[in-house]
Design a protein around this motif. Structure first.
Motif, PDB file in Angstrom:
ATOM      1  N   LEU A  72       0.802  -1.224   0.000  1.00  0.00           N
ATOM      2  CA  LEU A  72       0.000   0.000   0.000  1.00  0.00           C
ATOM      3  C   LEU A  72       0.836   1.274   0.000  1.00  0.00           C
ATOM      4  N   ARG A  73       2.011   1.211  -0.584  1.00  0.00           N
ATOM      5  CA  ARG A  73       2.873   2.402  -0.614  1.00  0.00           C
ATOM      6  C   ARG A  73       2.214   3.572  -1.327  1.00  0.00           C
ATOM      7  N   ASN A  74       1.365   3.298  -2.310  1.00  0.00           N
ATOM      8  CA  ASN A  74       0.752   4.358  -3.112  1.00  0.00           C
ATOM      9  C   ASN A  74      -0.736   4.530  -2.824  1.00  0.00           C
ATOM     10  N   SER A  75      -1.158   4.181  -1.618  1.00  0.00           N
ATOM     11  CA  SER A  75      -2.572   4.291  -1.268  1.00  0.00           C
ATOM     12  C   SER A  75      -3.029   5.747  -1.251  1.00  0.00           C
ATOM     13  N   ASN A  76      -4.283   5.963  -1.649  1.00  0.00           N
ATOM     14  CA  ASN A  76      -4.874   7.303  -1.621  1.00  0.00           C
ATOM     15  C   ASN A  76      -5.721   7.538  -0.374  1.00  0.00           C
ATOM     16  N   ASN A  77      -5.884   6.513   0.454  1.00  0.00           N
ATOM     17  CA  ASN A  77      -6.665   6.646   1.677  1.00  0.00           C
ATOM     18  C   ASN A  77      -5.870   7.458   2.698  1.00  0.00           C
ATOM     19  N   GLU A  78      -6.451   8.558   3.198  1.00  0.00           N
ATOM     20  CA  GLU A  78      -5.723   9.467   4.076  1.00  0.00           C
ATOM     21  C   GLU A  78      -5.291   8.791   5.379  1.00  0.00           C
ATOM     22  N   ILE A  79      -6.149   7.977   5.954  1.00  0.00           N
ATOM     23  CA  ILE A  79      -5.814   7.303   7.203  1.00  0.00           C
ATOM     24  C   ILE A  79      -4.690   6.292   6.977  1.00  0.00           C
ATOM     25  N   VAL A  80      -4.788   5.559   5.881  1.00  0.00           N
ATOM     26  CA  VAL A  80      -3.730   4.599   5.542  1.00  0.00           C
ATOM     27  C   VAL A  80      -2.402   5.315   5.326  1.00  0.00           C
ATOM     28  N   LYS A  81      -2.427   6.434   4.625  1.00  0.00           N
ATOM     29  CA  LYS A  81      -1.194   7.184   4.368  1.00  0.00           C
ATOM     30  C   LYS A  81      -0.579   7.675   5.677  1.00  0.00           C
ATOM     31  N   ASP A  82      -1.403   8.150   6.590  1.00  0.00           N
ATOM     32  CA  ASP A  82      -0.891   8.614   7.876  1.00  0.00           C
ATOM     33  C   ASP A  82      -0.303   7.458   8.686  1.00  0.00           C
ATOM     34  N   TYR A  83      -0.980   6.291   8.646  1.00  0.00           N
ATOM     35  CA  TYR A  83      -0.474   5.111   9.351  1.00  0.00           C
ATOM     36  C   TYR A  83       0.882   4.686   8.787  1.00  0.00           C
ATOM     37  N   LEU A  84       1.009   4.694   7.478  1.00  0.00           N
ATOM     38  CA  LEU A  84       2.276   4.341   6.844  1.00  0.00           C
ATOM     39  C   LEU A  84       3.366   5.342   7.211  1.00  0.00           C
ATOM     40  N   ALA A  85       3.013   6.615   7.281  1.00  0.00           N
ATOM     41  CA  ALA A  85       3.994   7.643   7.627  1.00  0.00           C
ATOM     42  C   ALA A  85       4.486   7.469   9.054  1.00  0.00           C
ATOM     43  N   ILE A  86       3.589   7.105   9.961  1.00  0.00           N
ATOM     44  CA  ILE A  86       3.973   6.924  11.360  1.00  0.00           C
ATOM     45  C   ILE A  86       4.817   5.673  11.550  1.00  0.00           C
ATOM     46  N   THR A  87       4.404   4.565  10.946  1.00  0.00           N
ATOM     47  CA  THR A  87       5.070   3.287  11.216  1.00  0.00           C
ATOM     48  C   THR A  87       6.347   3.064  10.414  1.00  0.00           C
ATOM     49  N   LEU A 271     -11.401  -0.750   5.999  1.00  0.00           N
ATOM     50  CA  LEU A 271     -11.640  -2.193   5.926  1.00  0.00           C
ATOM     51  C   LEU A 271     -11.489  -2.719   4.506  1.00  0.00           C
ATOM     52  N   ALA A 272     -11.948  -1.947   3.544  1.00  0.00           N
ATOM     53  CA  ALA A 272     -11.800  -2.361   2.146  1.00  0.00           C
ATOM     54  C   ALA A 272     -10.315  -2.467   1.791  1.00  0.00           C
ATOM     55  N   THR A 273      -9.529  -1.536   2.307  1.00  0.00           N
ATOM     56  CA  THR A 273      -8.088  -1.579   2.070  1.00  0.00           C
ATOM     57  C   THR A 273      -7.460  -2.775   2.755  1.00  0.00           C
ATOM     58  N   LEU A 274      -7.848  -3.030   3.994  1.00  0.00           N
ATOM     59  CA  LEU A 274      -7.318  -4.176   4.731  1.00  0.00           C
ATOM     60  C   LEU A 274      -7.657  -5.483   4.033  1.00  0.00           C
ATOM     61  N   GLN A 275      -8.836  -5.554   3.475  1.00  0.00           N
ATOM     62  CA  GLN A 275      -9.244  -6.786   2.802  1.00  0.00           C
ATOM     63  C   GLN A 275      -8.351  -7.095   1.608  1.00  0.00           C
ATOM     64  N   THR A 276      -7.955  -6.055   0.879  1.00  0.00           N
ATOM     65  CA  THR A 276      -7.085  -6.290  -0.277  1.00  0.00           C
ATOM     66  C   THR A 276      -5.730  -6.848   0.145  1.00  0.00           C
ATOM     67  N   VAL A 277      -5.333  -6.534   1.380  1.00  0.00           N
ATOM     68  CA  VAL A 277      -4.025  -6.985   1.864  1.00  0.00           C
ATOM     69  C   VAL A 277      -4.095  -8.359   2.505  1.00  0.00           C
ATOM     70  N   PHE A 278      -5.111  -8.584   3.334  1.00  0.00           N
ATOM     71  CA  PHE A 278      -5.116  -9.773   4.181  1.00  0.00           C
ATOM     72  C   PHE A 278      -6.113 -10.851   3.779  1.00  0.00           C
ATOM     73  N   ALA A 279      -6.934 -10.615   2.758  1.00  0.00           N
ATOM     74  CA  ALA A 279      -7.985 -11.573   2.443  1.00  0.00           C
ATOM     75  C   ALA A 279      -7.455 -12.891   1.890  1.00  0.00           C
ATOM     76  N   GLY A 280      -6.246 -12.892   1.344  1.00  0.00           N
ATOM     77  CA  GLY A 280      -5.678 -14.156   0.873  1.00  0.00           C
ATOM     78  C   GLY A 280      -6.023 -14.452  -0.569  1.00  0.00           C
ATOM     79  N   ASP A 281      -6.651 -15.606  -0.808  1.00  0.00           N
ATOM     80  CA  ASP A 281      -6.956 -16.080  -2.158  1.00  0.00           C
ATOM     81  C   ASP A 281      -7.927 -15.130  -2.859  1.00  0.00           C
ATOM     82  N   LYS A 282      -7.455 -14.438  -3.860  1.00  0.00           N
ATOM     83  CA  LYS A 282      -8.283 -13.447  -4.562  1.00  0.00           C
ATOM     84  C   LYS A 282      -9.335 -14.091  -5.458  1.00  0.00           C
TER      85      LYS A 282
END
Length: 299
Positions: A72-87, A271-282
């Protein structure tokens, strides 16, 4: 209860869900310039080393925060971007920030913020990491601290309750603590993290499949919390796999009592973003694995 060490699990999928939810709520609450109250009842050590013997034992961070960052390096979700910046700065140093460190990035100097942990070593580390933060660190029982602060000043804000649930009695402890706190602070926002556990598990001693005595306790607790005299209760869940004897915790959730206005919209995107990462078998339908549901809404 004091034997639990979060370092074994730091940065896993549950931490990712918990911290994205925490950030979503804090960003809503800090829109207004007015000061707020904040309490983390089970704050832990503050920062966790991912490459020491505890973190490296199961390397859960590899399937958690590191997987999340890599996809998710190029995510457009503001919360995701902030989480990535912090961690990202922490993970480059082989570390993962706990909830009080995450919260410190979003809290203001005018906020009345506290973090408690009863474990002697965790509390000592917590005080070290928070010495220049906006949070006051306390070595005390989180539920006792919650009761002592009620009703808080100022009278707006939130509490994060994130116990280890090592003992089956801890589910009842959470319910009791929230019931008492809510009666003293009816408009308070409470975030309660909980695990989703498989009905059966492989016994560590016998290696045989046996019933999991704590399976279903989270669901019972959430149902009871939803029946409390709160204006609204929102429940979100992330399941990273199907229940299995080989997988004790197949997912986790956050029960949010009195959530900020329109929080569910932000969390649906997360949650939609998390699902793309952790849902497994697409190739399989995994839409049921990520949920945002109202248990109770304002009339």
């Amino acid at each position: 209860m004091l034997s639990y060490q979060h370092a074994y699990h730091a940065g896993n999928h549950a931490d990712v869900l918990k911290h994205l939810t925490l950030m979503s709520v804090l960003k809503k609450l800090t829109i207004k310039a007015k000061p707020m109250f904040y309490l983390d009842t089970h704050a832990g050590a503050g920062v966790y080393q991912m490459d020491d013997e505890n973190g490296a034992l199961n390397a859960e961070f590899e399937r958690g925060v590191l997987k999340f960052q890599s996809l998710l390096r190029n995510s457009n979700n503001e919360i995701v971007k902030d989480y990535l910046a912090i961690t990202s700065g922490f993970t480059k140093a082989k570390q993962y920030p706990g909830s009080p460190i995450i919260a410190d990035y979003l809290l203001r100097e005018t906020d009345n913020a506290h973090a408690a942990d009863l474990h002697p070593q965790a509390s000592q580390d917590l005080k070290k990491y928070l010495r220049r933060s906006k949070l006051s660190a306390h070595q005390r029982d989180g539920y006792e601290a919650l009761n002592a602060f009620m009703p808080p000043k100022p009278n707006r804000g939130m509490v994060l309750v994130d116990p280890p649930y090592e003992q089956a009695s801890e589910y009842a402890d959470v319910y009791k603590a929230i019931t008492s706190a809510l009666s003293a602070w009816p408009n308070g926002c409470f975030l309660i993290w909980y695990p989703l556990l498989s009905p059966t598990r492989v016994d560590r001693k016998t290696k045989e499949v046996a019933e999991n005595p704590k399976a279903g306790l989270s669901e019972e607790m959430i149902a009871k919390l939803g029946a409390l005299a709160a204006k609204s209760v929102l429940n979100i869940q992330l399941c990273v796999s199907q229940p299995s004897p080989q997988i004790g915790m197949y997912g986790s959730g956050m029960c949010i009592i009195n959530p900020p206005w329109k929080l569910e919209q932000d969390l649906s995107g997360v949650l939609a973003t998390l699902q793309t990462v952790f849902a497994g078998d697409k190739d399989k339908d995994t839409s049921h694995l990520c949920q945002v549901n109202w248990i109770k809404t304002e009339v």
